[in-house]
Structure formats: structure tokens, C-alpha cells
Write a protein that holds these residues in place. Structure first.
Motif, mmCIF file in Angstrom:
data_model
loop_
_atom_site.group_PDB
_atom_site.id
_atom_site.type_symbol
_atom_site.label_atom_id
_atom_site.label_comp_id
_atom_site.label_asym_id
_atom_site.label_seq_id
_atom_site.Cartn_x
_atom_site.Cartn_y
_atom_site.Cartn_z
ATOM 1 N N VAL A 1 17.791 -33.308 21.376
ATOM 2 C CA VAL A 1 18.151 -34.323 22.369
ATOM 3 C C VAL A 1 17.889 -33.814 23.781
ATOM 4 O O VAL A 1 17.314 -34.519 24.621
ATOM 5 C CB VAL A 1 19.639 -34.726 22.213
ATOM 6 C CG1 VAL A 1 20.060 -35.655 23.356
ATOM 7 C CG2 VAL A 1 19.870 -35.406 20.861
ATOM 8 N N MET A 2 18.298 -32.578 24.065
ATOM 9 C CA MET A 2 18.074 -32.007 25.402
ATOM 10 C C MET A 2 16.584 -31.900 25.713
ATOM 11 O O MET A 2 16.141 -32.195 26.827
ATOM 12 C CB MET A 2 18.744 -30.628 25.496
ATOM 13 C CG MET A 2 20.258 -30.667 25.536
ATOM 14 S SD MET A 2 20.991 -29.024 25.842
ATOM 15 C CE MET A 2 20.554 -28.162 24.323
ATOM 16 N N ALA A 3 15.809 -31.458 24.730
ATOM 17 C CA ALA A 3 14.368 -31.319 24.932
ATOM 18 C C ALA A 3 13.712 -32.679 25.145
ATOM 19 O O ALA A 3 12.779 -32.812 25.950
ATOM 20 C CB ALA A 3 13.742 -30.613 23.741
ATOM 21 N N ALA A 4 14.197 -33.691 24.448
ATOM 22 C CA ALA A 4 13.649 -35.042 24.604
ATOM 23 C C ALA A 4 13.905 -35.562 26.026
ATOM 24 O O ALA A 4 13.021 -36.167 26.651
ATOM 25 C CB ALA A 4 14.273 -35.984 23.577
ATOM 26 N N ILE A 5 15.098 -35.301 26.535
ATOM 27 C CA ILE A 5 15.420 -35.712 27.910
ATOM 28 C C ILE A 5 14.541 -34.966 28.910
ATOM 29 O O ILE A 5 14.002 -35.554 29.855
ATOM 30 C CB ILE A 5 16.920 -35.457 28.203
ATOM 31 C CG1 ILE A 5 17.790 -36.357 27.312
ATOM 32 C CG2 ILE A 5 17.220 -35.698 29.676
ATOM 33 C CD1 ILE A 5 19.280 -36.056 27.398
ATOM 34 N N ALA A 6 14.377 -33.651 28.687
ATOM 35 C CA ALA A 6 13.526 -32.852 29.569
ATOM 36 C C ALA A 6 12.082 -33.325 29.515
ATOM 37 O O ALA A 6 11.375 -33.332 30.540
ATOM 38 C CB ALA A 6 13.607 -31.383 29.162
ATOM 39 N N MET A 7 11.649 -33.742 28.361
ATOM 40 C CA MET A 7 10.284 -34.244 28.185
ATOM 41 C C MET A 7 10.047 -35.489 29.031
ATOM 42 O O MET A 7 9.029 -35.633 29.722
ATOM 43 C CB MET A 7 10.057 -34.554 26.694
ATOM 44 C CG MET A 7 8.752 -35.225 26.356
ATOM 45 S SD MET A 7 8.682 -35.508 24.557
ATOM 46 C CE MET A 7 7.337 -36.699 24.490
ATOM 47 N N ILE A 8 11.001 -36.398 29.029
ATOM 48 C CA ILE A 8 10.875 -37.643 29.796
ATOM 49 C C ILE A 8 10.927 -37.372 31.300
ATOM 50 O O ILE A 8 10.187 -37.970 32.079
ATOM 51 C CB ILE A 8 12.001 -38.620 29.385
ATOM 52 C CG1 ILE A 8 11.830 -39.024 27.911
ATOM 53 C CG2 ILE A 8 11.998 -39.855 30.286
ATOM 54 C CD1 ILE A 8 12.995 -39.808 27.359
ATOM 55 N N ILE A 9 11.782 -36.421 31.706
ATOM 56 C CA ILE A 9 11.954 -36.138 33.136
ATOM 57 C C ILE A 9 10.791 -35.335 33.716
ATOM 58 O O ILE A 9 10.241 -35.671 34.762
ATOM 59 C CB ILE A 9 13.276 -35.379 33.371
ATOM 60 C CG1 ILE A 9 14.470 -36.269 33.004
ATOM 61 C CG2 ILE A 9 13.381 -34.920 34.829
ATOM 62 C CD1 ILE A 9 15.805 -35.543 33.062
ATOM 63 N N PHE A 10 10.385 -34.267 33.013
ATOM 64 C CA PHE A 10 9.421 -33.312 33.581
ATOM 65 C C PHE A 10 7.964 -33.588 33.204
ATOM 66 O O PHE A 10 7.059 -33.148 33.912
ATOM 67 C CB PHE A 10 9.784 -31.890 33.142
ATOM 68 C CG PHE A 10 11.014 -31.337 33.787
ATOM 69 C CD1 PHE A 10 10.951 -30.706 35.025
ATOM 70 C CD2 PHE A 10 12.255 -31.466 33.178
ATOM 71 C CE1 PHE A 10 12.086 -30.199 35.620
ATOM 72 C CE2 PHE A 10 13.399 -30.955 33.767
ATOM 73 C CZ PHE A 10 13.315 -30.325 35.001
ATOM 74 N N GLN A 11 7.722 -34.290 32.120
ATOM 75 C CA GLN A 11 6.342 -34.451 31.653
ATOM 76 C C GLN A 11 5.963 -35.923 31.478
ATOM 77 O O GLN A 11 5.588 -36.350 30.389
ATOM 78 C CB GLN A 11 6.153 -33.696 30.319
ATOM 79 C CG GLN A 11 6.688 -32.307 30.271
ATOM 80 C CD GLN A 11 6.025 -31.349 31.263
ATOM 81 O OE1 GLN A 11 4.906 -31.580 31.716
ATOM 82 N NE2 GLN A 11 6.714 -30.261 31.597
ATOM 83 N N PRO A 12 5.992 -36.740 32.536
ATOM 84 C CA PRO A 12 5.632 -38.160 32.388
ATOM 85 C C PRO A 12 4.187 -38.356 31.939
ATOM 86 O O PRO A 12 3.891 -39.303 31.191
ATOM 87 C CB PRO A 12 5.864 -38.730 33.793
ATOM 88 C CG PRO A 12 5.828 -37.549 34.708
ATOM 89 C CD PRO A 12 6.388 -36.420 33.919
ATOM 90 N N GLU A 13 3.278 -37.469 32.369
ATOM 91 C CA GLU A 13 1.884 -37.596 31.945
ATOM 92 C C GLU A 13 1.739 -37.322 30.454
ATOM 93 O O GLU A 13 0.981 -38.017 29.751
ATOM 94 C CB GLU A 13 0.989 -36.625 32.729
ATOM 95 C CG GLU A 13 0.932 -36.899 34.228
ATOM 96 C CD GLU A 13 2.073 -36.217 34.973
ATOM 97 O OE1 GLU A 13 2.914 -35.553 34.301
ATOM 98 O OE2 GLU A 13 2.147 -36.362 36.206
ATOM 99 N N ILE A 14 2.456 -36.321 29.970
ATOM 100 C CA ILE A 14 2.415 -36.006 28.536
ATOM 101 C C ILE A 14 3.009 -37.152 27.731
ATOM 102 O O ILE A 14 2.499 -37.518 26.670
ATOM 103 C CB ILE A 14 3.182 -34.696 28.244
ATOM 104 C CG1 ILE A 14 2.567 -33.528 29.003
ATOM 105 C CG2 ILE A 14 3.210 -34.414 26.753
ATOM 106 C CD1 ILE A 14 1.152 -33.203 28.616
ATOM 107 N N VAL A 15 4.084 -37.736 28.239
ATOM 108 C CA VAL A 15 4.710 -38.878 27.560
ATOM 109 C C VAL A 15 3.712 -40.023 27.432
ATOM 110 O O VAL A 15 3.583 -40.640 26.368
ATOM 111 C CB VAL A 15 5.962 -39.344 28.339
ATOM 112 C CG1 VAL A 15 6.445 -40.695 27.800
ATOM 113 C CG2 VAL A 15 7.079 -38.309 28.221
#
Length: 485
Positions: free
Chosen positions: A273-287
Motif C-alpha cells: 500500500v505504501m509503495a502504491a501511494i509512493a508510485m502515484i505521488i513520485f512517478q506520474p510518468e511511470i503510472v
């Protein structure tokens, strides 16, 4: 005829037949499919050996099928937590990579590389990455390949570089919360995962320190060239991901949850869950890349998290090496291991339910009198099964199941058994040319197994350290005063 005459105890000779069938089928499977044997061949070999065991038990010893089925179900029940943990591990592998957590760790890890400390640094980097990912194979196939190329450019012998990479990778794999072998060893013996990992540190830490000492001395006495090749990797990581020290909060919090001794499943789910939140916040291009949409929305973010957690994910970095590094398989990537565990539980179940596993353990009862000889027999068994079956997962399961009753009879703790299994079956698999681990790592690194084997210091020292600690008796407690020596 009385009842005692109608009940036959399986003989060692008969008990060896299913094991022989398994070894023969696995040898053929490994020969035909190599490292891909885990994708189906090993599972079928286990089921075939299970069928042979069942036929012998019913035909010769008149054991009812219901008894064997109950043993299988019991085995399956004990494996259920391990399967859930493995699926969560797959989700972590995907989300930690896509969120930039692992790339950030790799980036900062590469910063410490210098020719004079290249070998110990390579060992430490691989240890950290393997510890976080739980996979020695992924670590070796990705950052290990990069370090192999850098090591060659610096003028190090292939054997030394491969030995440092493998030593570090298997250290991390051995004690990682997210390692399938760690989960498998603890669950096979039914020892709590955190208890198993903590107890392993007693033998694993000194083994790693010895390895690092050897690599440091070798590195300081080696003539090397420039380490500028790491700049390309660092630049590609910077261009692809938004690297930030803030991302390190996730592994730090995960470590705190582990320290709080929360259940492994709870800790792993929270980490996802924490990694998923970090993914959305820090890596919008990757998302956007994973979701295959340029539109930033909550729905697309949710889609990207699901894909990263459950299925294969490829991230374009414009660097072929890094493309392989950041590619993950999510929960789906764990299915081969889950499938193997299920089939192994079937084999272990019928071997146990038929009494054949107990018959085999009598061989070791004759020589295992003292604690050190029990541990020594366990270590030798783990190595033997790696040699005989060519698969570390099967070696872990067979060794754990085979010695479980013996340890109970000797009043020895389950954590001693699970540690001894890992000290042997897990780390020696990569040293055997025809083992799936040995074949895979030899191919990936481009170094023959026998060429790197003398330099895998950690893997060579671990089994010996296990026996030494047993001989000293440090932290080895009896479960029953009646069984004390």
C-alpha cells in the motif's frame, strides 16, 4: 493373523523407490528444460513420484487412500500462509520497482563504487537489493550483470566478480522477508518467519563478514582501471525515474513494522500500500506508461497499481540492461513457485502419510547422536538433495520434512532445523552445475559454475558455519528437559 501382523512398517528400500523416481524424473527434466524446469517439469516429476508412493503404500502396505489424502490436506494447510506471502512478495516486487524505491537504492548504491572497494561494494549492493526484493535470481540477472560488465572493465577476474555478486545475492535472499526460499524453509518446518530470520543471523552474519573480508583484501591488492561505466547506469536511472531520498521512507517504515513483530502478511500488505501511494505521488510518468494512458486520473492510477502488483510490467529506460532490471512480473511471477509448493506438498504428504518419510529418517537416527551430528546430517542432506534433485525448492522441502521428526525426538527447536536447511539447501544450489540455480546463474553471468564456485565465499562458508555454531552450542536450546544430553 493378529492386527500387528497385518500392519507393515515401510522398509527403507521401499521408501527409497519414490525418491529414486523423483530424482530420475528431475534429472531428465533439468536436462531437457534447464532453468525452465520450474515452469512445469519439476511439478510433474513431483506428482509422478507422489503417484508411485501412493501405489506402493496401497498395494504393499494396505494403507487407505483417505489416510494419504488427509496427510496431503494437512500439508496444504501448513503451506497456505506461505502461498499468500509469496503473492504479496510479487506485489511488492512490482510496486517497489515502479514507485522508484528500488531504482533509488540502486542509484545511491552505485555511488559508493570505487575500484579498490569494488568487490566488497558489489557484494553489499547485491545483498541490499536481494534483501529488498527477496530474489537472488532477479538481483543477479539485473544489477549482477551490470556489475559483471563493470568488473571486467576494471580488470577483475570473472570468477572473483561472479563470486562477490552471488555471495551478496544469496545473503540477501537467505534472510529477506520477501524471499520465497526463506518463506518456504520456515513454513516447511512451521517456524514463524521472523523467528526463522532472526535465528539465521547467528550463522549468516559471520559468514558474510568472512566473505567481505576476503573480497576487501583481494580488491585492495588488485590492479584496476576506471569505474566510469557506472555513470551511464546512473544517468539512465535519473532520466527514467524521479529519484528521491523520500522514497526510502517506505523501506524504513517496513523495517519498523518488522521490528514491531507484526505478522508477515500484515507487514507485506502495508508495504504494498505504501509503495502504491509512493508510485502515484513520485512517478506520474511511470503510472501513465503502465496504464497506457496520458490522462492523469484516479482511475488510471488505480489501473497502474493493479497492473504493477499483479502482472508483468515493462518500463522503457532507453537502456537495454536497465529495461531488464526494472521489468517485474508481480503476483503472476510467483505462480510457478506456488505451483511447485502445491505439488511438493502432495509428495511430502503421501510420503509422510505412508510412513515412508519416517522410514528414511531412521538412516540418520543411526548416526545423529549429538546436536552437532544432527545439524551436520541436515547440512549434508541439503547438499545431497541439491546434487540429486537439481532444485533448491525441492531440496528445502525434502530436507525439512525428513528431519522434522528427528529434531522433535532429540528435543531440538524447529528454528534450528529451518536455519540448518537454509544454511545448506539454499546457498549450495548455485554451486552445482546441473542444479537449476547453477545453470541459470552460469548462463546469466557468462561464467562457468566451476569457475566461480571457489570464489562464492559466503555460499561455501555458510554450511561450515552452521556446523561450527552447533558444535559450540551457541543459542541452541532444548525443547524438553528429558531430551537433554
Amino acid at each position: 493373523m493378529n492386527n500387528n501382523q497385518t500392519i507393515k512398517r515401510p522398509s527403507v528400500a521401499i521408501a527409497l523407490i519414490p525418491l529414486a523416481v523423483l530424482i530420475i524424473f528431475l534429472a531428465l527434466t533439468i536436462h531437457l528444460f534447464g532453468g525452465d524446469a520450474i515452469a512445469g517439469g519439476s511439478q510433474l516429476s513431483l506428482l509422478t513420484a507422489s503417484a508411485v508412493c501412493t501405489a506402493l503404500a496401497i498395494a504393499i502396505y494396505k494403507i487407505k487412500w483417505q489416510q494419504l489424502e488427509d496427510a496431503i490436506v494437512t500439508n496444504m494447510k501448513s503451506a497456505t500462509p506461505a502461498i499468500i506471502i509469496l503473492l504479496l512478495i510479487g506485489a511488492i516486487a512490482g510496486t517497489w520497482m515502479a514507485s522508484g524505491i528500488i531504482p533509488t537504492l540502486i542509484y545511491y548504491g552505485l555511488k559508493i563504487l570505487h575500484p579498490s572497494i569494488f568487490l566488497p561494494a558489489s557484494c553489499i549492493i547485491c545483498a541490499v537489493i536481494s534483501l529488498l526484493t527477496g530474489s537472488s535470481w532477479t538481483t543477479i540477472a539485473t544489477i549482477g550483470v551490470a556489475l559483471m560488465g563493470i568488473g571486467r572493465a576494471l580488470g577483475f577476474e570473472d570468477g572473483w566478480v561472479a563470486g562477490a555478486i552471488i555471495s551478496g545475492a544469496y545473503f540477501g535472499d537467505k534472510i529477506s522477508l520477501m524471499s520465497d526460499t526463506t518463506v518456504l524453509a520456515s513454513s516447511t518446518v512451521e517456524v514463524p518467519l521472523f523467528t526463522h530470520i532472526k535465528y539465521m543471523l547467528i550463522t549468516t552474519t559471520p559468514s558474510l563478514l568472512i566473505a567481505l573480508t576476503v573480497f576487501t583484501i583481494t580488491g585492495l591488492n588488485s590492479v584496476t582501471a576506471s569505474a566510469a561505466d557506472t555513470l551511464t547506469i546512473e544517468a539512465s536511472l535519473n532520466e527514467t525515474f524521479n529519484l528521491s531520498p523520500w522514497l526510502l521512507i517506505v523501506p524504513l517504515v517496513t523495517g519498523l513494522l518488522i521490528a514491531k513483530k507484526l505478522p508477515a502478511i500484515v507487514t507485506l500488505f502495508a508495504s504494498v500500500v505504501m509503495a502504491a501511494i509512493a508510485m502515484i505521488i513520485f512517478q506520474p510518468e511511470i503510472v501513465s506508461q503502465i496504464a497506457q494512458s496520458d490522462i492523469a486520473s484516479a482511475l488510471n492510477s488505480f489501473k497502474a497499481v493493479i497492473i504493477a502488483s499483479t502482472t508483468s510490467t515493462s518500463i522503457e529506460t532507453h537502456n537495454e540492461l536497465l529495461n531488464n532490471l526494472v521489468a517485474t512480473r508481480g503476483m503472476g511471477g510467483m505462480m510457478d513457485t506456488v505451483w511447485l509448493i502445491i505439488c511438493a506438498m502432495c509428495f511430502g504428504g503421501v510420503m509422510y502419510g505412508s510412513g515412508m518419510l519416517s522410514a528414511l529418517s531412521q538412516i540418520f537416527l543411526r548416526v545423529a547422536r549429538r546436536t552437532v551430528s544432527v545439524v551436520g546430517s541436515t547440512v549434508c542432506s541439503g547438499l545431497f538433495f541439491n546434487l540429486a534433485t537439481g532444485d533448491q525448492y525441492i531440496s528445502i522441502i525434502l530436507t525439512g520434512r525428513l528431519f522434522r521428526q528427528l529434531y522433535d525426538e532429540r528435543g531440538l527447536e524447529g528454528r534450528l532445523l529451518s536455519r540448518s536447511v537454509e544454511d545448506s539447501a539454499t546457498v549450495t544450489s548455485v554451486l552445482i552445475p546441473w542444479n537449476s540455480c547453477g545453470m541459470t546463474q552460469s548462463t546469466v553471468l557468462g561464467v562457468a559454475t566451476l569457475s566461480y564456485m571457489p570464489y562464492c565465499i559466503f555460499n561455501l562458508v555458510s554450511p561450515i558455519m552452521s556446523i561450527i555454531v552447533a558444535a559450540i552450542g551457541y543459542k541452541i536450546n532444548k525443547t524438553s528437559p528429558d531430551n537433554a544430553e
